[in-house]
Design a protein around this motif. Structure first.
Motif, PDB file in Angstrom:
ATOM      1  N   THR A   3       0.871  -1.094  -0.011  1.00  0.00           N
ATOM      2  CA  THR A   3       0.201   0.020  -0.002  1.00  0.00           C
ATOM      3  C   THR A   3       0.875   1.268   0.032  1.00  0.00           C
ATOM      4  O   THR A   3       1.835   1.328   0.885  1.00  0.00           O
ATOM      5  CB  THR A   3      -0.859   0.046   1.376  1.00  0.00           C
ATOM      6  OG1 THR A   3      -1.695  -1.130   1.278  1.00  0.00           O
ATOM      7  CG2 THR A   3      -1.976   1.129   1.318  1.00  0.00           C
ATOM      8  N   LEU A   5       1.938   4.835   1.008  1.00  0.00           N
ATOM      9  CA  LEU A   5       1.296   5.724   2.052  1.00  0.00           C
ATOM     10  C   LEU A   5       2.236   6.934   2.112  1.00  0.00           C
ATOM     11  O   LEU A   5       3.384   6.844   1.455  1.00  0.00           O
ATOM     12  CB  LEU A   5       1.666   4.856   3.431  1.00  0.00           C
ATOM     13  CG  LEU A   5       0.880   3.943   3.573  1.00  0.00           C
ATOM     14  CD1 LEU A   5       1.313   3.054   5.171  1.00  0.00           C
ATOM     15  CD2 LEU A   5      -0.732   3.948   3.876  1.00  0.00           C
ATOM     16  N   SER A   6       1.766   8.106   2.580  1.00  0.00           N
ATOM     17  CA  SER A   6       2.612   9.248   2.595  1.00  0.00           C
ATOM     18  C   SER A   6       3.739   8.906   3.569  1.00  0.00           C
ATOM     19  O   SER A   6       3.732   8.085   4.320  1.00  0.00           O
ATOM     20  CB  SER A   6       1.822  10.367   3.385  1.00  0.00           C
ATOM     21  OG  SER A   6       1.346  10.354   4.495  1.00  0.00           O
ATOM     22  N   GLU A   9       2.441   8.761   7.041  1.00  0.00           N
ATOM     23  CA  GLU A   9       1.716   7.579   7.366  1.00  0.00           C
ATOM     24  C   GLU A   9       2.531   6.594   7.466  1.00  0.00           C
ATOM     25  O   GLU A   9       2.128   5.688   8.093  1.00  0.00           O
ATOM     26  CB  GLU A   9       0.536   7.411   6.327  1.00  0.00           C
ATOM     27  CG  GLU A   9      -0.463   8.504   6.246  1.00  0.00           C
ATOM     28  CD  GLU A   9      -1.339   8.387   5.145  1.00  0.00           C
ATOM     29  OE1 GLU A   9      -2.431   8.629   4.946  1.00  0.00           O
ATOM     30  OE2 GLU A   9      -0.737   8.117   4.025  1.00  0.00           O
ATOM     31  N   ARG A  10       3.589   6.323   6.821  1.00  0.00           N
ATOM     32  CA  ARG A  10       4.413   5.190   6.597  1.00  0.00           C
ATOM     33  C   ARG A  10       5.204   5.184   7.973  1.00  0.00           C
ATOM     34  O   ARG A  10       5.234   4.012   8.611  1.00  0.00           O
ATOM     35  CB  ARG A  10       5.348   5.098   5.590  1.00  0.00           C
ATOM     36  CG  ARG A  10       6.365   3.863   5.381  1.00  0.00           C
ATOM     37  CD  ARG A  10       5.614   2.665   5.114  1.00  0.00           C
ATOM     38  NE  ARG A  10       4.974   2.539   3.867  1.00  0.00           N
ATOM     39  CZ  ARG A  10       4.245   1.726   3.295  1.00  0.00           C
ATOM     40  NH1 ARG A  10       3.586   0.761   4.204  1.00  0.00           N
ATOM     41  NH2 ARG A  10       3.722   1.811   2.210  1.00  0.00           N
ATOM     42  N   GLN A  13       2.795   4.348  10.818  1.00  0.00           N
ATOM     43  CA  GLN A  13       2.847   2.584  10.701  1.00  0.00           C
ATOM     44  C   GLN A  13       3.715   1.809  11.293  1.00  0.00           C
ATOM     45  O   GLN A  13       3.826   0.947  12.017  1.00  0.00           O
ATOM     46  CB  GLN A  13       2.790   2.171   8.997  1.00  0.00           C
ATOM     47  CG  GLN A  13       2.251   0.846   8.924  1.00  0.00           C
ATOM     48  CD  GLN A  13       2.526   0.214   7.565  1.00  0.00           C
ATOM     49  OE1 GLN A  13       3.444   0.807   6.912  1.00  0.00           O
ATOM     50  NE2 GLN A  13       1.865  -0.770   7.144  1.00  0.00           N
TER      51      GLN A  13
END
Length: 190
Positions: A3, A5-6, A9-10, A13
């Motif tokens: 996926t 992700l920005s 966001e990564r 995560q």
């Protein structure tokens, strides 16, 4: 399929995955390859965000600490006893709903790692100062009071960790026990 992700966001995560793994296992038992596999990214990408495993672990601890400190900011409009209970409620609710995050902050030792110790010390000092400021409205804060508050913070940390593992009392019972213990340790009569 990976996926997209920005960057933010990564990073979040990876820190969330790390919090889950480090909360359940010792530092030496967590592998960067496992974090990368769970996130479905290359090990190289993880090292792009965090140059070493130690850096990754330190950022996991720091992130969880900062989240807990932000959530537990006291409301100075409340009476001191209510400020304390509200802060304890936040800590207990965080521990109950984010047990991995709580365990990371309060069990993190990183061996004799100075950076991890400093991250924990920031949390201890911030909480001690919040409590001492509030207690200053009820009593004169002495060196004995400061010592009692630091000792009380260690007690609360261990009590919550034990509660997470065993849940032998209710959340409200634990909160009330911790509140009574602070006022007794600080020699404050309500």
């Amino acid at each position: 399929m990976r996926t997209r992700l920005s960057t933010r966001e990564r990073r979040e995560q990876l820190l969330t995955i790390g919090a889950g793994l480090f909360a359940k296992r010792q530092y030496d038992e967590v592998w960067i390859e496992e974090v990368a596999e769970i996130a479905e990214v290359s090990r190289g990408l993880l090292y792009h965000y965090f140059p070493t495993k130690k850096d990754f672990f330190a950022e996991v601890v720091r992130t969880q600490r900062d989240q807990l400190l932000a959530m537990s900011e006291p409301d100075p409009a409340l009476p001191v006893a209510e400020q304390l209970r509200a802060g304890l409620d936040v800590y207990l609710e965080f521990a109950r709903t984010h047990p991995d995050g709580y365990r990371i902050v309060h069990r993190a030792t990183g061996g004799a790692d100075r950076e991890i110790q400093e991250i924990r010390e920031v949390a201890i000092t911030a909480n001690a100062e919040r409590i001492l400021t509030a207690l200053g409205e009820l009593t004169t804060v002495t060196e004995a009071t400061r010592l009692a508050v630091r000792g009380w913070l260690m007690f609360v940390s261990e009590a919550i960790l034990h509660w997470l593992d065993h849940q032998t009392v209710t959340q409200d019972e634990l909160r009330d026990l911790c509140a009574r213990t602070l006022f007794a340790a600080a020699d404050v009569q309500l």
